[in-house]
Design an enzyme around this catalytic site. Sequence first.
Site, short mmCIF file in Angstrom:
data_model
loop_
_atom_site.label_atom_id
_atom_site.label_comp_id
_atom_site.label_asym_id
_atom_site.label_seq_id
_atom_site.Cartn_x
_atom_site.Cartn_y
_atom_site.Cartn_z
CG MET A 14 -2.03 -1.01 1.16
SD MET A 14 -3.14 -0.79 -0.25
CE MET A 14 -4.14 0.59 0.30
CB VAL A 75 3.59 0.00 9.53
CG1 VAL A 75 4.71 0.90 9.04
CG2 VAL A 75 3.00 0.52 10.82
CB SER A 129 -11.10 1.58 0.51
OG SER A 129 -11.57 0.45 -0.19
CE LYS A 183 -10.47 0.56 3.87
NZ LYS A 183 -9.60 -0.43 4.32
CG HIS A 186 -15.18 0.49 2.62
ND1 HIS A 186 -14.21 -0.49 2.54
CD2 HIS A 186 -15.41 0.88 1.35
CE1 HIS A 186 -13.88 -0.68 1.28
NE2 HIS A 186 -14.59 0.14 0.54
CG ASN A 187 -12.37 -2.89 5.24
OD1 ASN A 187 -12.46 -1.99 4.40
ND2 ASN A 187 -11.21 -3.35 5.65
CD GLU A 190 -13.55 -5.09 0.85
OE1 GLU A 190 -13.30 -3.88 0.93
OE2 GLU A 190 -12.67 -5.97 1.01
NE ARG A 288 -14.81 -12.91 4.11
CZ ARG A 288 -14.00 -11.96 3.67
NH1 ARG A 288 -12.76 -11.91 4.09
NH2 ARG A 288 -14.41 -11.04 2.81
P1 NBP Z 1 1.47 -4.77 5.80
O1 NBP Z 1 0.22 -4.65 6.59
O2 NBP Z 1 1.85 -6.08 5.26
O3 NBP Z 1 2.68 -4.20 6.69
C1 NBP Z 1 4.00 -4.23 6.24
C2 NBP Z 1 4.73 -2.96 6.58
O4 NBP Z 1 4.71 -2.74 8.00
C3 NBP Z 1 6.21 -3.03 6.17
O5 NBP Z 1 6.60 -1.78 5.68
C4 NBP Z 1 6.89 -3.36 7.50
O6 NBP Z 1 8.24 -2.98 7.56
C5 NBP Z 1 6.06 -2.52 8.43
N1 NBP Z 1 6.23 -2.84 9.86
C6 NBP Z 1 5.87 -3.93 10.57
BR1 NBP Z 1 5.07 -5.42 9.86
N2 NBP Z 1 6.19 -3.87 11.86
C7 NBP Z 1 6.79 -2.67 12.00
C8 NBP Z 1 7.35 -2.01 13.10
N3 NBP Z 1 7.30 -2.53 14.33
N4 NBP Z 1 7.92 -0.80 12.90
C9 NBP Z 1 7.95 -0.26 11.67
N5 NBP Z 1 7.43 -0.82 10.57
C10 NBP Z 1 6.84 -2.02 10.74
O7 NBP Z 1 1.45 -3.70 4.59
P2 NBP Z 1 0.28 -3.34 3.55
O8 NBP Z 1 -0.43 -4.55 3.05
O9 NBP Z 1 0.89 -2.38 2.61
O10 NBP Z 1 -0.79 -2.56 4.46
C11 NBP Z 1 -0.45 -1.40 5.20
C12 NBP Z 1 -1.68 -0.97 5.97
O11 NBP Z 1 -2.72 -0.65 5.05
C13 NBP Z 1 -2.25 -2.04 6.88
O12 NBP Z 1 -2.81 -1.46 8.03
C14 NBP Z 1 -3.34 -2.66 6.06
O13 NBP Z 1 -4.36 -3.27 6.85
C15 NBP Z 1 -3.88 -1.44 5.33
N6 NBP Z 1 -4.54 -1.72 4.06
C16 NBP Z 1 -4.09 -2.70 3.25
C17 NBP Z 1 -4.73 -2.94 2.03
C18 NBP Z 1 -4.23 -4.00 1.10
O14 NBP Z 1 -4.91 -4.25 0.09
N7 NBP Z 1 -3.08 -4.62 1.36
C19 NBP Z 1 -5.82 -2.15 1.66
C20 NBP Z 1 -6.23 -1.12 2.49
C21 NBP Z 1 -5.59 -0.92 3.69
P3 NBP Z 1 9.41 -4.03 7.21
O15 NBP Z 1 9.59 -3.97 5.72
O16 NBP Z 1 10.57 -3.51 7.94
O17 NBP Z 1 8.95 -5.37 7.70
#
Ligand code: NBP
Length: 472
Positions: A14, A75, A129, A183, A186-187, A190, A288
């Site tokens: 994201m 994160v 989203s 949000k 919304h989820n 969804e 689910r």
């Molecule tokens: P993730 O939810 O998979 O989180 C990965 C990120 O968190 C990496 O950059 C990781 O750093 C960092 N991180 C973690 Br894990 N622990 C950490 C810590 N203690 N300190 C600093 N950084 C830390 O990433 P994502 O899927 O991109 O989602 C990000 C957010 O957006 C989440 O809250 C998610 O629920 C939300 N979201 C996701 C989507 C989707 O479709 N994926 C959609 C909408 C919202 P690292 O590289 O050092 O491990």
Amino acid sequence: MSTCDIGLIGLAVMGENLVLNMESRGFRVAVFNRTTSVVEAFEAGRGQGKNFVFAKTLADFVAALKRPRRAQIMVKAGAPVDAVIEQLIPLLEPGDVIIDGGNSLWTDTQRREKALKEKGIHFFGVGVSGGEEGALKGPSIMPGGSAEGWKSLAPIYTKIAAVAEGEPCCRYMGPDGAGHYVKMAHNGIEYGDMQLICESYAILKAALNPSADEFHRIFGDWNKGELDSFLIEITTNIFAKKDPETGLPIVDLILDKAGQKGTGKWTVGHASEMGVPLSVIAGAVEARILSSLKDERVSASTVLKGPSPAPYSGDRVKLIEAVRDALYASKIISYAQGMVQLGKASELYNWHLNFEDIASIWRGGCIIRARFLNHITEAYKKNPALKNLVLDPFFAEILQRTQANWRTAVQTAIEYGVAVPGFSAALSYFDSYRSARLPANLLQAQRDYFGAHTYERTDKPAGEFFHTEWFG
Ligand code: NBP
């Protein structure tokens, strides 16, 4: 040195796409990630030659930001967000803004906002989203935080958001946890939408057994009408996708075990706490959970037998229409329930949520984007105090018009032994909500019988309570 309009911490799926979106709209962005190699890979890859500051330390990241500083955290929700905030605090000053763009629990956002306010730092909980593609091309954005802090964020977020009907899919939702709550709702919606689509598939599969190609055509047709939406569109595409290894439709090879990350459970849990019926989404969450019990289901299937109906002898086209109508009617109920939940939460937390705004920013960018959100926007525009979406004349007419087909679809599911927790919950809600009298008179009698809980009477003024000596 301090040249960046905004900074973002957390370059996972994201975060990376969001910063590319921001940069493409003319903003200079500082990026940082706990694991430095991720920043280096971005610098050498998709970020190369673009208007970024690739910070290798948090201090460099903060130093790169223009004042008041805008630092977005992207994160994993939960403890990682608190960890990043703790590291940021000593580097920031009063007036700076921290934004949490992940799927955080709204009560965590309320707690963080309160704690940071004491330090003069604005904290924003922003729902984003649209998944990976939305983040890159324009998501739906639901910001919550102080109205004052919003002034410094609005120029960026309204520019990177999706556009629907000429308007950005980003409006200020309200204070503290409002953005993250919207949000979450919304989820939840969804979850409901996805389950209802799966139930349509299950009924048609049991009764008519269409091929994947036929399903592709059925959903493609539905997507041309009232049901036109992102989720119907991707469902249509899913049926067309063949597995390169076997040449079979990939959907038929996918294990029927659904995952979930938790926002659906949060939504249902809080609705229940507030006394709001959210039965369609609750059905979706439970579906689910039940799907995940694959081994148990497989062994139960050898013990518990369902009906063995004769092959479907009715009109195939009519059944397909009935299922489509049931999907549409159930979807309306699910949104109606979700909006009631938002209304109750708004009252509870004094957020003054604006439902026209909410429906309008869900029209583009996000997973639940759909043509019918235009009608929801209209309904709340006409009547901002609308108690329940089903009472809006436009939606009430659809429920009347689709009712017979809706019942046919549920009856067919029952006849074929197909579980339809979403369709049947929606229909039960409809039948309960439109009933002037429910069997709760008997329930009150039972409660009074075993627990002397008392009851009110139909022939006496409301608020007067009675007890019967049931024994003897
Ligand atoms: P993730 O939810 O998979 O989180 C990965 C990120 O968190 C990496 O950059 C990781 O750093 C960092 N991180 C973690 Br894990 N622990 C950490 C810590 N203690 N300190 C600093 N950084 C830390 O990433 P994502 O899927 O991109 O989602 C990000 C957010 O957006 C989440 O809250 C998610 O629920 C939300 N979201 C996701 C989507 C989707 O479709 N994926 C959609 C909408 C919202 P690292 O590289 O050092 O491990």
